[in-house]
Design a protein around this motif. Structure first.
Motif, PDB file in Angstrom:
ATOM      1  N   ASP A 117       0.836  -1.202   0.000  1.00 20.86           N
ATOM      2  CA  ASP A 117       0.000   0.000   0.000  1.00 20.86           C
ATOM      3  C   ASP A 117       0.870   1.251   0.000  1.00 20.86           C
ATOM      4  O   ASP A 117       0.619   2.215  -0.741  1.00 20.86           O
ATOM      5  CB  ASP A 117      -0.920  -0.027   1.222  1.00 20.86           C
ATOM      6  N   PHE A 118       1.920   1.257   0.836  1.00 19.60           N
ATOM      7  CA  PHE A 118       2.843   2.390   0.900  1.00 19.60           C
ATOM      8  C   PHE A 118       3.549   2.578  -0.442  1.00 19.60           C
ATOM      9  O   PHE A 118       3.696   3.700  -0.938  1.00 19.60           O
ATOM     10  CB  PHE A 118       3.856   2.152   2.023  1.00 19.60           C
ATOM     11  N   PHE A 119       3.968   1.458  -1.055  1.00 20.66           N
ATOM     12  CA  PHE A 119       4.668   1.531  -2.344  1.00 20.66           C
ATOM     13  C   PHE A 119       3.747   2.035  -3.456  1.00 20.66           C
ATOM     14  O   PHE A 119       4.169   2.808  -4.330  1.00 20.66           O
ATOM     15  CB  PHE A 119       5.240   0.158  -2.714  1.00 20.66           C
ATOM     16  N   TYR A 120       2.494   1.592  -3.446  1.00 21.90           N
ATOM     17  CA  TYR A 120       1.570   2.042  -4.482  1.00 21.90           C
ATOM     18  C   TYR A 120       1.379   3.561  -4.392  1.00 21.90           C
ATOM     19  O   TYR A 120       1.364   4.263  -5.407  1.00 21.90           O
ATOM     20  CB  TYR A 120       0.224   1.329  -4.333  1.00 21.90           C
ATOM     21  N   ARG A 131      12.778  -0.417 -14.226  1.00 20.46           N
ATOM     22  CA  ARG A 131      11.595   0.052 -13.520  1.00 20.46           C
ATOM     23  C   ARG A 131      11.451  -0.581 -12.136  1.00 20.46           C
ATOM     24  O   ARG A 131      10.536  -0.234 -11.387  1.00 20.46           O
ATOM     25  CB  ARG A 131      10.338  -0.239 -14.345  1.00 20.46           C
ATOM     26  N   SER A 132      12.317  -1.498 -11.796  1.00 25.22           N
ATOM     27  CA  SER A 132      12.261  -2.145 -10.481  1.00 25.22           C
ATOM     28  C   SER A 132      12.899  -1.247  -9.435  1.00 25.22           C
ATOM     29  O   SER A 132      13.870  -0.525  -9.719  1.00 25.22           O
ATOM     30  CB  SER A 132      12.994  -3.494 -10.515  1.00 25.22           C
ATOM     31  N   TYR A 133      12.367  -1.306  -8.234  1.00 24.08           N
ATOM     32  CA  TYR A 133      12.911  -0.506  -7.144  1.00 24.08           C
ATOM     33  C   TYR A 133      14.092  -1.231  -6.503  1.00 24.08           C
ATOM     34  O   TYR A 133      14.128  -2.464  -6.438  1.00 24.08           O
ATOM     35  CB  TYR A 133      11.830  -0.218  -6.102  1.00 24.08           C
ATOM     36  N   ARG A 134      15.058  -0.449  -6.034  1.00 18.15           N
ATOM     37  CA  ARG A 134      16.283  -0.991  -5.445  1.00 18.15           C
ATOM     38  C   ARG A 134      16.290  -0.767  -3.934  1.00 18.15           C
ATOM     39  O   ARG A 134      15.902   0.308  -3.457  1.00 18.15           O
ATOM     40  CB  ARG A 134      17.512  -0.312  -6.063  1.00 18.15           C
ATOM     41  N   MET A 186      13.594  -3.872   2.897  1.00 17.53           N
ATOM     42  CA  MET A 186      12.808  -5.060   2.571  1.00 17.53           C
ATOM     43  C   MET A 186      11.612  -4.767   1.673  1.00 17.53           C
ATOM     44  O   MET A 186      11.064  -5.664   1.039  1.00 17.53           O
ATOM     45  CB  MET A 186      12.340  -5.771   3.847  1.00 17.53           C
ATOM     46  N   GLY A 187      11.199  -3.484   1.588  1.00 16.10           N
ATOM     47  CA  GLY A 187      10.027  -3.145   0.799  1.00 16.10           C
ATOM     48  C   GLY A 187      10.160  -3.382  -0.695  1.00 16.10           C
ATOM     49  O   GLY A 187       9.249  -3.948  -1.321  1.00 16.10           O
ATOM     50  N   PRO A 188      11.272  -2.956  -1.342  1.00 19.80           N
ATOM     51  CA  PRO A 188      11.379  -3.130  -2.795  1.00 19.80           C
ATOM     52  C   PRO A 188      11.225  -4.573  -3.263  1.00 19.80           C
ATOM     53  O   PRO A 188      10.580  -4.820  -4.292  1.00 19.80           O
ATOM     54  CB  PRO A 188      12.791  -2.594  -3.095  1.00 19.80           C
ATOM     55  N   ILE A 201      -1.512  -6.028 -10.894  1.00 23.08           N
ATOM     56  CA  ILE A 201      -1.886  -5.460  -9.591  1.00 23.08           C
ATOM     57  C   ILE A 201      -1.197  -4.115  -9.396  1.00 23.08           C
ATOM     58  O   ILE A 201      -1.815  -3.140  -8.963  1.00 23.08           O
ATOM     59  CB  ILE A 201      -1.528  -6.436  -8.451  1.00 23.08           C
ATOM     60  N   LYS A 202       0.087  -4.034  -9.724  1.00 21.03           N
ATOM     61  CA  LYS A 202       0.833  -2.785  -9.553  1.00 21.03           C
ATOM     62  C   LYS A 202       0.282  -1.667 -10.438  1.00 21.03           C
ATOM     63  O   LYS A 202       0.411  -0.487 -10.102  1.00 21.03           O
ATOM     64  CB  LYS A 202       2.323  -3.015  -9.857  1.00 21.03           C
ATOM     65  N   GLN A 203      -0.347  -2.038 -11.546  1.00 23.87           N
ATOM     66  CA  GLN A 203      -0.879  -1.036 -12.475  1.00 23.87           C
ATOM     67  C   GLN A 203      -2.375  -0.796 -12.281  1.00 23.87           C
ATOM     68  O   GLN A 203      -3.049  -0.279 -13.171  1.00 23.87           O
ATOM     69  CB  GLN A 203      -0.601  -1.471 -13.915  1.00 23.87           C
ATOM     70  N   ALA A 204      -2.905  -1.164 -11.131  1.00 24.77           N
ATOM     71  CA  ALA A 204      -4.328  -0.926 -10.841  1.00 24.77           C
ATOM     72  C   ALA A 204      -4.637   0.557 -10.992  1.00 24.77           C
ATOM     73  O   ALA A 204      -3.822   1.418 -10.622  1.00 24.77           O
ATOM     74  CB  ALA A 204      -4.659  -1.399  -9.433  1.00 24.77           C
ATOM     75  N   PRO A 205      -5.818   0.910 -11.520  1.00 27.28           N
ATOM     76  CA  PRO A 205      -6.109   2.312 -11.841  1.00 27.28           C
ATOM     77  C   PRO A 205      -6.265   3.231 -10.636  1.00 27.28           C
ATOM     78  O   PRO A 205      -6.087   4.439 -10.757  1.00 27.28           O
ATOM     79  CB  PRO A 205      -7.426   2.228 -12.629  1.00 27.28           C
ATOM     80  N   ASN A 206      -6.633   2.671  -9.484  1.00 30.61           N
ATOM     81  CA  ASN A 206      -6.751   3.516  -8.286  1.00 30.61           C
ATOM     82  C   ASN A 206      -6.452   2.683  -7.049  1.00 30.61           C
ATOM     83  O   ASN A 206      -6.351   1.445  -7.107  1.00 30.61           O
ATOM     84  CB  ASN A 206      -8.134   4.171  -8.183  1.00 30.61           C
ATOM     85  N   LEU A 207      -6.322   3.371  -5.924  1.00 26.87           N
ATOM     86  CA  LEU A 207      -5.905   2.714  -4.679  1.00 26.87           C
ATOM     87  C   LEU A 207      -6.940   1.704  -4.202  1.00 26.87           C
ATOM     88  O   LEU A 207      -6.585   0.632  -3.699  1.00 26.87           O
ATOM     89  CB  LEU A 207      -5.659   3.775  -3.602  1.00 26.87           C
ATOM     90  N   HIS A 208      -8.227   2.023  -4.346  1.00 20.69           N
ATOM     91  CA  HIS A 208      -9.276   1.115  -3.888  1.00 20.69           C
ATOM     92  C   HIS A 208      -9.215  -0.218  -4.636  1.00 20.69           C
ATOM     93  O   HIS A 208      -9.259  -1.292  -4.019  1.00 20.69           O
ATOM     94  CB  HIS A 208     -10.644   1.769  -4.084  1.00 20.69           C
ATOM     95  N   ILE A 209      -9.105  -0.145  -5.958  1.00 18.88           N
ATOM     96  CA  ILE A 209      -9.030  -1.378  -6.761  1.00 18.88           C
ATOM     97  C   ILE A 209      -7.734  -2.118  -6.463  1.00 18.88           C
ATOM     98  O   ILE A 209      -7.708  -3.360  -6.390  1.00 18.88           O
ATOM     99  CB  ILE A 209      -9.149  -1.042  -8.262  1.00 18.88           C
ATOM    100  N   PHE A 210      -6.634  -1.372  -6.277  1.00 18.60           N
ATOM    101  CA  PHE A 210      -5.347  -2.000  -5.944  1.00 18.60           C
ATOM    102  C   PHE A 210      -5.457  -2.812  -4.657  1.00 18.60           C
ATOM    103  O   PHE A 210      -5.020  -3.970  -4.603  1.00 18.60           O
ATOM    104  CB  PHE A 210      -4.273  -0.921  -5.791  1.00 18.60           C
ATOM    105  N   LYS A 211      -6.045  -2.226  -3.602  1.00 15.02           N
ATOM    106  CA  LYS A 211      -6.172  -2.940  -2.334  1.00 15.02           C
ATOM    107  C   LYS A 211      -7.038  -4.187  -2.480  1.00 15.02           C
ATOM    108  O   LYS A 211      -6.740  -5.234  -1.900  1.00 15.02           O
ATOM    109  CB  LYS A 211      -6.767  -2.010  -1.271  1.00 15.02           C
ATOM    110  N   LYS A 212      -8.104  -4.060  -3.250  1.00 12.93           N
ATOM    111  CA  LYS A 212      -9.007  -5.195  -3.458  1.00 12.93           C
ATOM    112  C   LYS A 212      -8.293  -6.332  -4.181  1.00 12.93           C
ATOM    113  O   LYS A 212      -8.394  -7.512  -3.785  1.00 12.93           O
ATOM    114  CB  LYS A 212     -10.224  -4.728  -4.258  1.00 12.93           C
TER     115      LYS A 212
END
Length: 695
Positions: A610-613, A643-646, A662-664, A674-685
């Motif tokens: 969630d924090f990363f999104y 495009r990957s986080y380090r 540990m997050g990346p 999932i990472k490309q979900a259009p908004n936060l609500h759909i991403f969480k779901k």
């Protein structure tokens, strides 16, 4: 309205309120409930039919006792078993309905739980109060004593403050070139604001029940918009909306001591609309002008206690990584919201660009504010409120943020992390002697800011922690002394910061121990109530009583060794078995999947992602803009992982548990859709479904 054309905002509101109250009282008259022929049942689920059946069961039992024949025994046993089944069904139906109806009312939910486990409801009645050394039980006297105490406490603190040789103006930045302007409100905005109100049955001195009045706002929205615009245009806040009704709520200690009560202010119903209209405009001006300190995380949309804790954790673990000591000072302000000086605040508002009629509105907002106290249904006399931002208001928290906004200007060395009045400062150095010397010098500068702004520091509760890794040598006992105004601050190894216990090694063991005790108690309550509740309500109670402890700032403290978290994992499994009514010791894997409940380790993954999104989609505050780096930020040429986080480099174990290390890896492992979900609500779901179904 004629009053509005004449610029009489007070007269316009008084006439509006009189007409509204006349219609309100006619439409919703107060009706006294008669007690004639009304049965009062001891149990809330009892009915007349059940009571009649209970008496018949008792008569059958007496008949059996008097004449112990097999026929009488058979007749009693058959009727008793049938009655028990019907009674239990009635009880279950009652609690299922009540829990479903009050799923968003935590107070009512707890009262239902107390009813099930036979604790009874709490009695909030105040029986007596010490007044001038003697016990007094007269409601009017108790209400007036509470009002005197609550109204005078800020004044007494202000009188104790020594005069400062410094002016608050020396800490302010240059006056803003931008000026705060106001656009008029409309009936459509009033209707939209009414939908965002949190409705209760608590009425202020106007006697208007918000839960009754709010659904009918559309009828009066044009008139309400007109009188609010009159207030904005002429810089006058109606006197009638500046009277607060204060309800004392007992905290702990002796119940006859006013100091052991928390004042809860209830403002008139329509004051919420005046304040929300101004809050919307002031908030947008503050955001557009970037006025607030970047590490101020309190009372702002999109911010939460997780963010200051994450910033603190990152700063301290970085110090561990650099083999440094780090000092964290946790300031405690005495009645911070209640002691705000109005003249100083108005000058700061002018400095930030709130001038002219707009500043007159805020001046009127603070002038001649009164409060009364309701004690056992009896109102006290009115008393003038000379200091502070109004409690229970929409504007109060935002105005306090502006008041304390220039505190970080007192020191260019300390790192400040703020959450409203939770004020904290940090500094790191390889030498504890140098660290102590620098921090003491900076603390004196901070103390001068508090004195210049007439805020009282509670030095008895202000403390500091010397953060260090387990491997770093501890300084000699008594070698680190921090003081403010000649008074030494207490050094502690653990303290509560925004609801989380922080310890000097960042092991979080104190916090885990604290919430384990809370969760164990609530799991026990869930167990005692489970026999009367269906699975859906047991699951609902899990999310009310247990789940919040697992999720609150989980991102920070639950990235930890498995051995430290094992007790919490076992408690969650116990709770899941209770919800599913599974035998003790049964395998919980299928139960989690069946109930669609996230396991403890998955809750941590959910918060990390969630924090990363939010970071990836620029939904975090600017202070986190460079928190993570992608491959493309490190080198200019394209690779598969650009495009990957380090992860940051980490040698200490504490740093390895930080989200920047540990997050990346967790984020990069997520499926792309999932990472490309259009908004936060759909991403969480999508993420929740993915985590529950992962093997």
């Amino acid at each position: 309205m004629d009053y509005c054309h004449c610029g009489d905002a007070n007269g316009a509101y008084d006439r509006f309120l009189m007409q509204f109250k006349d219609l309100y009282d006619k439409a919703f008259p107060i009706v006294s409930r008669g007690s004639k022929d009304k049965l009062r049942f001891k149990q809330p689920w009892m009915t007349r039919g059940l009571l009649k059946s209970s008496r018949k069961k008792a008569n059958l039992y007496l008949k059996y006792v008097k004449k112990t024949t097999s026929a009488n025994k058979r007749k009693f046993t058959k009727y008793r078993n049938k009655f028990r089944a019907i009674r239990l069904a009635a009880e279950r139906n009652y609690y299922e309905y009540e829990f479903s109806k009050n799923c968003h009312n935590l107070k009512r939910t707890w009262n239902l739980i107390r009813s099930i486990i036979k604790l009874g409801e709490r009695d909030n009645k105040i029986t007596s109060l010490k007044i001038n050394g003697s016990k007094n039980e007269t409601p009017v006297d108790m209400a007036n004593e509470f009002n005197r105490y609550f109204a005078d406490i800020a004044h007494s603190l202000a009188e104790k403050m020594p005069n400062s040789p410094h002016s608050f103006t020396q800490y302010l930045s240059s006056p803003s070139f931008n000026s705060f302007g106001l656009i008029p409100t409309t009936s459509e905005e009033i209707i939209n604001l009414s939908r965002s109100l949190r409705l209760t049955h608590s009425s202020g001195v106007d006697g208007i029940d918000p839960a009754i009045a709010n659904p009918h706002i559309a009828v009066i929205a044009p008139q309400l918009a007109e009188i609010i615009n009159c207030s904005l245009n002429y810089g006058i806040v109606p006197q009638a909306i500046k009277i607060a009704k204060v309800v004392p709520i007992f905290k702990k200690g002796e119940s006859d001591n006013p100091a052991n009560y928390r004042p809860i202010s209830i403002l008139p119903f329509f004051s919420k609309f005046y304040e929300k209209v101004m809050y919307d405009r002031l908030g947008k001006f503050i955001d557009k002008s970037h006025i607030l300190f970047h590490s101020q995380h309190g009372f702002q949309s999109g911010r939460s206690p997780l963010m200051p804790l994450t910033s603190m954790h990152d700063k301290i673990t970085q110090a561990f990584e650099n083999n440094e000591y780090s000092i964290g000072i946790f300031f405690d302000l005495a009645k911070a919201f209640d002691t705000v000086n109005h003249n100083i605040l108005l000058n700061k508002l002018a400095n930030y660009g709130i001038r002219g009629t707009q500043l007159d509105w805020f001046r009127s907002y603070f002038e001649n504010r009164y409060q009364c106290v309701s004690c056992n249904g009896t109102l006290s006399d009115l008393r003038l409120v000379k200091h502070g931002v109004p409690q229970g208001s929409n504007l109060g928290p935002l105005l306090f943020l502006l008041f304390i906004n220039d505190l970080p200007n007192s020191s260019s060395i300390l790192t400040f992390i703020l959450f409203a009045d939770d004020t904290n400062a940090f500094y790191s150095h390889t030498s504890y002697l140098t660290l102590t010397k620098i921090v003491n010098a900076e603390l004196q500068l901070v103390a001068e800011w508090f004195a210049a702004n007439k805020l009282s520091l509670n030095l008895e509760k202000t403390s500091f922690i010397l953060f260090k890794s387990n491997k770093k040598k501890s300084p000699p006992s008594g070698s680190i002394v921090l003081s403010i105004n000649g008074l030494a601050l207490s050094q502690v190894v653990s303290t509560k910061f925004l609801g989380v216990y922080v310890d000097q090694h960042l092991t979080w063991t104190d916090h885990i121990k604290f919430i384990s005790a809370k969760i164990a108690k609530n799991v026990g309550i869930l167990s005692r109530a489970s026999h009367l509740l269906p699975k859906c309500i047991r699951s609902q109670l899990y999310y009310s009583l247990v789940y919040p402890y697992f999720t609150y700032c989980n991102l920070v403290w639950a990235s930890n060794y498995t051995s430290r978290l094992n007790k919490l994992v076992l408690l969650q499994k116990r709770a899941v078995r209770i919800i599913a009514r599974a035998p003790r010791g049964s395998h919980t894997g299928p139960l989690f999947a069946d109930l669609q409940i996230l396991r403890f380790c998955q809750i941590n993954k959910l918060q990390v992602c969630d924090f990363f999104y939010r970071f990836d989609h620029n939904l975090l505050p600017n202070v986190y803009r460079c928190f993570f780096q992608q491959g493309s930020d490190i080198h200019p040429y394209y690779t598969r992982n650009s495009r990957s986080y380090r992860s940051v480099q980490a040698h200490s174990n504490s740093r390895r548990f930080s989200i920047r290390f540990m997050g990346p890896a967790i984020w990069n492992s997520l499926p792309l859709n999932i990472k490309q979900a259009p908004n936060l609500h759909i991403f969480k779901k999508m993420l929740r479904s993915y985590l529950i179904n992962e093997k």
